[in-house]
Design a protein around this motif. Structure first.
Motif, PDB file in Angstrom:
ATOM      1  N   SER A  43      -6.859   4.181   8.660  1.00 25.97           N
ATOM      2  CA  SER A  43      -7.116   4.661   7.134  1.00 25.97           C
ATOM      3  C   SER A  43      -7.614   3.819   6.239  1.00 25.97           C
ATOM      4  O   SER A  43      -7.648   2.569   6.447  1.00 25.97           O
ATOM      5  CB  SER A  43      -5.364   4.579   6.636  1.00 25.97           C
ATOM      6  OG  SER A  43      -4.697   5.767   7.145  1.00 25.97           O
ATOM      7  N   PHE A  65      -8.354   2.950   1.838  1.00 26.65           N
ATOM      8  CA  PHE A  65      -7.357   3.259   0.656  1.00 26.65           C
ATOM      9  C   PHE A  65      -8.463   3.127  -0.330  1.00 26.65           C
ATOM     10  O   PHE A  65      -9.450   2.403  -0.696  1.00 26.65           O
ATOM     11  CB  PHE A  65      -6.539   2.096   0.549  1.00 26.65           C
ATOM     12  CG  PHE A  65      -5.396   2.156   1.740  1.00 26.65           C
ATOM     13  CD1 PHE A  65      -4.214   2.567   1.677  1.00 26.65           C
ATOM     14  CD2 PHE A  65      -5.846   1.232   2.876  1.00 26.65           C
ATOM     15  CE1 PHE A  65      -3.534   2.982   2.697  1.00 26.65           C
ATOM     16  CE2 PHE A  65      -4.852   1.529   4.006  1.00 26.65           C
ATOM     17  CZ  PHE A  65      -3.787   2.220   4.114  1.00 26.65           C
ATOM     18  N   LEU A 101       0.826  -1.176  -0.091  1.00 29.07           N
ATOM     19  CA  LEU A 101      -0.045  -0.169  -0.090  1.00 29.07           C
ATOM     20  C   LEU A 101       0.900   1.257  -0.079  1.00 29.07           C
ATOM     21  O   LEU A 101       0.530   2.127  -0.700  1.00 29.07           O
ATOM     22  CB  LEU A 101      -0.985  -0.009   1.394  1.00 29.07           C
ATOM     23  CG  LEU A 101      -2.161  -1.036   1.160  1.00 29.07           C
ATOM     24  CD1 LEU A 101      -2.715  -1.156   2.442  1.00 29.07           C
ATOM     25  CD2 LEU A 101      -3.035  -0.705  -0.017  1.00 29.07           C
ATOM     26  N   GLU A 105      -4.645   7.380   0.178  1.00 27.91           N
ATOM     27  CA  GLU A 105      -4.765   6.913   1.423  1.00 27.91           C
ATOM     28  C   GLU A 105      -5.801   7.622   2.225  1.00 27.91           C
ATOM     29  O   GLU A 105      -5.250   9.225   1.992  1.00 27.91           O
ATOM     30  CB  GLU A 105      -3.394   7.018   2.050  1.00 27.91           C
ATOM     31  CG  GLU A 105      -3.873   6.407   3.584  1.00 27.91           C
ATOM     32  CD  GLU A 105      -2.526   6.313   4.616  1.00 27.91           C
ATOM     33  OE1 GLU A 105      -2.503   5.720   5.552  1.00 27.91           O
ATOM     34  OE2 GLU A 105      -1.562   6.553   3.927  1.00 27.91           O
ATOM     35  N   LYS A 136       1.002   3.888  -3.054  1.00 33.84           N
ATOM     36  CA  LYS A 136       0.785   5.318  -2.607  1.00 33.84           C
ATOM     37  C   LYS A 136       1.731   6.118  -3.290  1.00 33.84           C
ATOM     38  O   LYS A 136       1.683   7.406  -3.667  1.00 33.84           O
ATOM     39  CB  LYS A 136       0.335   5.484  -1.046  1.00 33.84           C
ATOM     40  CG  LYS A 136       0.104   6.687  -0.659  1.00 33.84           C
ATOM     41  CD  LYS A 136      -0.262   7.146   0.638  1.00 33.84           C
ATOM     42  CE  LYS A 136       1.082   7.024   1.375  1.00 33.84           C
ATOM     43  NZ  LYS A 136       0.862   7.355   2.948  1.00 33.84           N
TER      44      LYS A 136
END
Length: 142
Positions: free
Chosen positions: A79, A81, A60, A71, A64
């Protein structure tokens, strides 16, 4: 772009291509639910029982950093996504935490903000908060 195209693009930048990364990316591109890392972990673990939560977080973060996901942080909540990195807006349920996309022309203030502030604007984020239809329906039933 599909998962294979994104992964090939990342491979050209020196990022290793793995089946676990492909499963994570495919899930993010297919879902509209804005999952948490834990939800992604449980989904991918069904296909790859040996996958670790660390692999999920590392993937992730890498996606990102390369601009392939957003995020979304909401205070104390985990968080979430979003596999759609293009500028769009979100609606957040204050009761259950559900996050939904809102697509449509809303505002385009980036140029005005740049001119008035002197900042180079790289993007912006705006969210709406309310109560989702499911929570409103449940309130009416009680």
């Amino acid at each position: 772009m599909n998962a294979i195209g994104i992964l090939k693009q990342l491979k050209d930048k020196g990022v290793r291509f793995t089946p676990q990364r492909q499963a994570i990316l495919e899930f993010l591109l297919e879902t509209r639910s804005h999952p948490t890392a834990d939800e992604i972990y449980h989904h991918v673990k069904a296909k790859f029982p040996g996958v670790s939560l660390g692999t999920i977080y590392n993937t992730l973060n890498m996606l990102k950093e390369h601009g392939h996901l957003l995020e979304l942080s909401y205070g104390d909540m985990a968080s979430r996504f979003d596999g759609n990195p293009n500028n769009h807006y979100h609606i957040v349920c204050s009761k259950c935490g559900k996050v939904a996309d809102f697509h449509g022309p809303l505002i385009n203030m980036e140029q005005e903000v740049m001119e008035k502030s002197g900042f180079l604007i790289l993007g912006h984020r705006m969210e709406f908060y309310g109560v989702c239809p499911e929570c409103r329906s449940n309130e009416q039933l009680n």
